[in-house]
Write a protein that holds these residues in place. Sequence first.
Motif, PDB file in Angstrom:
ATOM      1  N   VAL A 217      -6.674  21.519  12.208  1.00  0.00           N
ATOM      2  CA  VAL A 217      -7.101  20.943  13.488  1.00  0.00           C
ATOM      3  C   VAL A 217      -6.483  21.668  14.678  1.00  0.00           C
ATOM      4  CG1 VAL A 217      -7.441  18.697  12.408  1.00  0.00           C
ATOM      5  CG2 VAL A 217      -5.273  19.185  13.577  1.00  0.00           C
ATOM      6  N   ALA A 218      -5.462  22.502  14.435  1.00  0.00           N
ATOM      7  CA  ALA A 218      -4.808  23.216  15.539  1.00  0.00           C
ATOM      8  C   ALA A 218      -5.772  24.136  16.273  1.00  0.00           C
ATOM      9  CB  ALA A 218      -3.618  24.006  15.026  1.00  0.00           C
ATOM     10  N   ALA A 219      -6.872  24.517  15.615  1.00  0.00           N
ATOM     11  CA  ALA A 219      -7.848  25.409  16.247  1.00  0.00           C
ATOM     12  C   ALA A 219      -8.791  24.668  17.201  1.00  0.00           C
ATOM     13  CB  ALA A 219      -8.662  26.127  15.177  1.00  0.00           C
ATOM     14  N   LEU A 220      -8.752  23.332  17.197  1.00  0.00           N
ATOM     15  CA  LEU A 220      -9.605  22.557  18.110  1.00  0.00           C
ATOM     16  C   LEU A 220      -9.086  22.687  19.539  1.00  0.00           C
ATOM     17  CD1 LEU A 220     -10.067  19.329  15.940  1.00  0.00           C
ATOM     18  CD2 LEU A 220     -11.727  21.161  16.299  1.00  0.00           C
ATOM     19  N   PRO A 221      -9.900  22.363  20.539  1.00  0.00           N
ATOM     20  CA  PRO A 221      -9.440  22.444  21.935  1.00  0.00           C
ATOM     21  C   PRO A 221      -8.136  21.686  22.143  1.00  0.00           C
ATOM     22  CG  PRO A 221     -11.805  22.070  21.863  1.00  0.00           C
ATOM     23  CD  PRO A 221     -11.321  21.966  20.452  1.00  0.00           C
ATOM     24  N   ALA A 222      -7.261  22.265  22.972  1.00  0.00           N
ATOM     25  CA  ALA A 222      -5.918  21.716  23.168  1.00  0.00           C
ATOM     26  C   ALA A 222      -5.952  20.247  23.589  1.00  0.00           C
ATOM     27  CB  ALA A 222      -5.169  22.548  24.204  1.00  0.00           C
ATOM     28  N   ALA A 223      -6.835  19.903  24.502  1.00  0.00           N
ATOM     29  CA  ALA A 223      -6.880  18.528  24.999  1.00  0.00           C
ATOM     30  C   ALA A 223      -7.252  17.533  23.904  1.00  0.00           C
ATOM     31  CB  ALA A 223      -7.872  18.426  26.158  1.00  0.00           C
ATOM     32  N   ASP A 224      -8.001  18.005  22.903  1.00  0.00           N
ATOM     33  CA  ASP A 224      -8.451  17.119  21.832  1.00  0.00           C
ATOM     34  C   ASP A 224      -7.376  16.885  20.767  1.00  0.00           C
ATOM     35  OD1 ASP A 224     -10.848  17.072  23.144  1.00  0.00           O
ATOM     36  OD2 ASP A 224     -11.858  18.462  21.764  1.00  0.00           O
ATOM     37  N   VAL A 225      -6.496  17.853  20.573  1.00  0.00           N
ATOM     38  CA  VAL A 225      -5.617  17.772  19.420  1.00  0.00           C
ATOM     39  C   VAL A 225      -4.127  17.712  19.754  1.00  0.00           C
ATOM     40  CG1 VAL A 225      -5.436  20.284  19.083  1.00  0.00           C
ATOM     41  CG2 VAL A 225      -5.230  18.759  17.119  1.00  0.00           C
ATOM     42  N   LEU A 226      -3.692  18.390  20.832  1.00  0.00           N
ATOM     43  CA  LEU A 226      -2.250  18.473  21.093  1.00  0.00           C
ATOM     44  C   LEU A 226      -1.583  17.112  21.321  1.00  0.00           C
ATOM     45  CD1 LEU A 226      -1.760  21.737  23.182  1.00  0.00           C
ATOM     46  CD2 LEU A 226      -1.543  21.351  20.724  1.00  0.00           C
ATOM     47  N   PRO A 227      -2.207  16.164  22.022  1.00  0.00           N
ATOM     48  CA  PRO A 227      -1.550  14.853  22.155  1.00  0.00           C
ATOM     49  C   PRO A 227      -1.255  14.201  20.811  1.00  0.00           C
ATOM     50  CG  PRO A 227      -3.327  15.054  23.751  1.00  0.00           C
ATOM     51  CD  PRO A 227      -3.444  16.237  22.833  1.00  0.00           C
ATOM     52  N   HIS A 228      -2.164  14.353  19.846  1.00  0.00           N
ATOM     53  CA  HIS A 228      -1.938  13.776  18.523  1.00  0.00           C
ATOM     54  C   HIS A 228      -0.811  14.500  17.798  1.00  0.00           C
ATOM     55  CE1 HIS A 228      -5.548  11.414  19.050  1.00  0.00           C
ATOM     56  NE2 HIS A 228      -6.283  12.501  19.227  1.00  0.00           N
ATOM     57  N   LEU A 229      -0.773  15.824  17.927  1.00  0.00           N
ATOM     58  CA  LEU A 229       0.270  16.596  17.246  1.00  0.00           C
ATOM     59  C   LEU A 229       1.642  16.319  17.848  1.00  0.00           C
ATOM     60  CD1 LEU A 229      -1.467  20.061  16.673  1.00  0.00           C
ATOM     61  CD2 LEU A 229      -1.410  18.044  15.192  1.00  0.00           C
ATOM     62  N   ARG A 230       1.722  16.223  19.159  1.00  0.00           N
ATOM     63  CA  ARG A 230       3.021  15.926  19.784  1.00  0.00           C
ATOM     64  C   ARG A 230       3.556  14.585  19.323  1.00  0.00           C
ATOM     65  NH1 ARG A 230       0.340  18.069  25.115  1.00  0.00           N
ATOM     66  NH2 ARG A 230       1.088  20.246  25.129  1.00  0.00           N
ATOM     67  N   ARG A 231       2.679  13.659  19.064  1.00  0.00           N
ATOM     68  CA  ARG A 231       3.108  12.329  18.617  1.00  0.00           C
ATOM     69  C   ARG A 231       3.759  12.386  17.232  1.00  0.00           C
ATOM     70  NH1 ARG A 231      -1.390  10.172  19.751  1.00  0.00           N
ATOM     71  NH2 ARG A 231      -2.232   9.934  17.658  1.00  0.00           N
ATOM     72  N   GLN A 232       3.469  13.445  16.469  1.00  0.00           N
ATOM     73  CA  GLN A 232       4.031  13.573  15.118  1.00  0.00           C
ATOM     74  C   GLN A 232       5.389  14.288  15.106  1.00  0.00           C
ATOM     75  OE1 GLN A 232       2.152  11.829  13.097  1.00  0.00           O
ATOM     76  NE2 GLN A 232       0.688  11.731  14.811  1.00  0.00           N
ATOM     77  N   TRP A 233       5.846  14.766  16.252  1.00  0.00           N
ATOM     78  CA  TRP A 233       7.053  15.595  16.276  1.00  0.00           C
ATOM     79  C   TRP A 233       8.273  14.933  15.636  1.00  0.00           C
ATOM     80  CZ3 TRP A 233       7.490  20.592  16.760  1.00  0.00           C
ATOM     81  CH2 TRP A 233       8.759  21.154  16.956  1.00  0.00           C
ATOM     82  N   PRO A 234       8.488  13.633  15.775  1.00  0.00           N
ATOM     83  CA  PRO A 234       9.658  13.017  15.122  1.00  0.00           C
ATOM     84  C   PRO A 234       9.654  13.133  13.601  1.00  0.00           C
ATOM     85  CG  PRO A 234       8.810  11.587  16.851  1.00  0.00           C
ATOM     86  CD  PRO A 234       7.794  12.675  16.658  1.00  0.00           C
ATOM     87  N   ASN A 235       8.502  13.411  13.001  1.00  0.00           N
ATOM     88  CA  ASN A 235       8.419  13.567  11.551  1.00  0.00           C
ATOM     89  C   ASN A 235       8.925  14.957  11.174  1.00  0.00           C
ATOM     90  OD1 ASN A 235       7.741  13.809   8.841  1.00  0.00           O
ATOM     91  ND2 ASN A 235       5.735  12.860   9.073  1.00  0.00           N
ATOM     92  N   VAL A 236      10.185  15.043  10.749  1.00  0.00           N
ATOM     93  CA  VAL A 236      10.799  16.351  10.497  1.00  0.00           C
ATOM     94  C   VAL A 236      10.119  17.092   9.351  1.00  0.00           C
ATOM     95  CG1 VAL A 236      13.043  15.734  11.462  1.00  0.00           C
ATOM     96  CG2 VAL A 236      12.554  15.244   9.046  1.00  0.00           C
ATOM     97  N   ALA A 237       9.470  16.367   8.446  1.00  0.00           N
ATOM     98  CA  ALA A 237       8.794  17.027   7.332  1.00  0.00           C
ATOM     99  C   ALA A 237       7.613  17.864   7.805  1.00  0.00           C
ATOM    100  CB  ALA A 237       8.315  15.993   6.313  1.00  0.00           C
ATOM    101  N   LEU A 238       7.089  17.554   8.991  1.00  0.00           N
ATOM    102  CA  LEU A 238       5.938  18.279   9.533  1.00  0.00           C
ATOM    103  C   LEU A 238       6.336  19.232  10.652  1.00  0.00           C
ATOM    104  CD1 LEU A 238       3.385  15.317   9.726  1.00  0.00           C
ATOM    105  CD2 LEU A 238       3.533  17.070   7.960  1.00  0.00           C
ATOM    106  N   ARG A 239       7.638  19.387  10.880  1.00  0.00           N
ATOM    107  CA  ARG A 239       8.111  20.121  12.052  1.00  0.00           C
ATOM    108  C   ARG A 239       7.626  21.568  12.060  1.00  0.00           C
ATOM    109  NH1 ARG A 239      12.475  18.500  14.905  1.00  0.00           N
ATOM    110  NH2 ARG A 239      11.565  16.450  14.548  1.00  0.00           N
TER     111      ARG A 239
END
Length: 511
Positions: A217-239
Amino acid sequence: PQTRLDAVRLLQLGLGDVKLVQNKVDVFDGYVANAIDLVPEMVRGRVIDELAPLFPTGEAEVDRELARLLAMLSAESPGLLARWAGLWSDGNSRQEDDVHYLVAACKLPGPRPPEFTARCASALAQLHHTMLADRKEPSRFWPVRVGETFERLLALDPALAPALISDPAFGLADHCIFAKLMPEPPRTAAARKLLAAAVERERTKQPAWTPELIELVAALPAADVLPHLRRQWPNVALRDPLALALARRAAAEDRGRLVEALGSMQGGVVTSVASALRPLPGKPSEAELLAVVTALRRFCMAPAERKTREALRALLNDWTGQKIAVKESGDLLAAHAVWFDWYSKAHPQAAQKLAGTGEVDLTAWKQRLIKVNWAAGDARRGRTLFEQRACHRCHEGGYRLGPDLRGVGGRWSREDLFYNIVDPNRDVSPTYSHTVIIDRGGESYAGVLVYESPSVKLLQVAPDTTLRFAENDVREVRTGRTSLMPSGLLDGLADGDLADLYTYLKTEGTK
């Protein structure tokens, strides 16, 4: 039925039997004739004309082997694919049978009728659902086998991709295995559907994200995907995968996350992050500089990661304006000492964090090593000590958990070698980073992750011990920042023992 099964088997033998490739992952192993070129085309055509109309017979074992035989013959016959699709129509077929008929279908030429496409897509989408429902553990070859099967089916039937995306069962993170093999525009459509499904699972507190999904999903437009990815940052397994996704389109608001990602043990991640940080505006803080210098020291312990060190040096040059040149040599720590010395002078208090973990008095060890009579060392006695301290269990053999010590005398100075034995957490090589799994009871296990899927993880905690963790057993997974090597390995040794051990590592240990 037994006579028919024997007849099918004899025909397989007449084609030279199934082709088997030893010691190699071959998806179509067992579905290709070993000597098809020796069979006259007229004979091959006659066999297809006689057998294809009989499929399926309704007898499970006969049908499985008849499907294999038709695949070996690359059979093309009117109505065959339509009847083949009927094997997936009831939704009650076994997963093993679904995979078998999917692989066999890859060897059948000819145009795909719409019914076949739809049912083939449904069978593919259901594979992972069935596995989760039955709590089955995939083999390490599962992604290869299923991925290559889909890739071959897609080459024969371009309509399969949109059919799979539109299937109601398509939406698991595991389905990235199919999406990443799709061409555009179906690939983007698949990414959007899987992203929406992940957001919905996240809303209902279900496991939603995997590294493969983030990469897709990282290849999708930034506005569509980055907010969701930033929300996952506390998950160190996905860092690590998150850092790579953020580095692709580095933004000022992600600066702190990217600096934190410099602590990764993955050279590719640190290389991308360091490159992404260079154009971001702002003067680096002391903590940010420390993160870069610490990463540079860490990757001096991984000789193969030259590009990572180059990226870190370039970032330091940009941030400090020092333009310090480094010529890499066998002892990478010594080659980069010019940077470490500069940092120690420019930031003396923060530089103390580079000296070690504080668990061991390295100054006292330095004084002791100066007094050792290294010339009196004996390699045979050193080998005995090496085995008595169980060093060989992790540093030798095919399942070693630590680095191969051959040539260590040329890679490290004598002092650095002993400093890293007495304080194993001082410089942890990214090459031998490990994984920490915390179970539901709060117990922590450290080792090498030898297999991972959404449903199960296998962690090698010792050369002869591997632990299995089901999805429901795991509370947290993270990359370990300390060494698997225990401290205290040199406790109780006399100076002469140190000389013996070093002589072995420098001589016998280099062979």
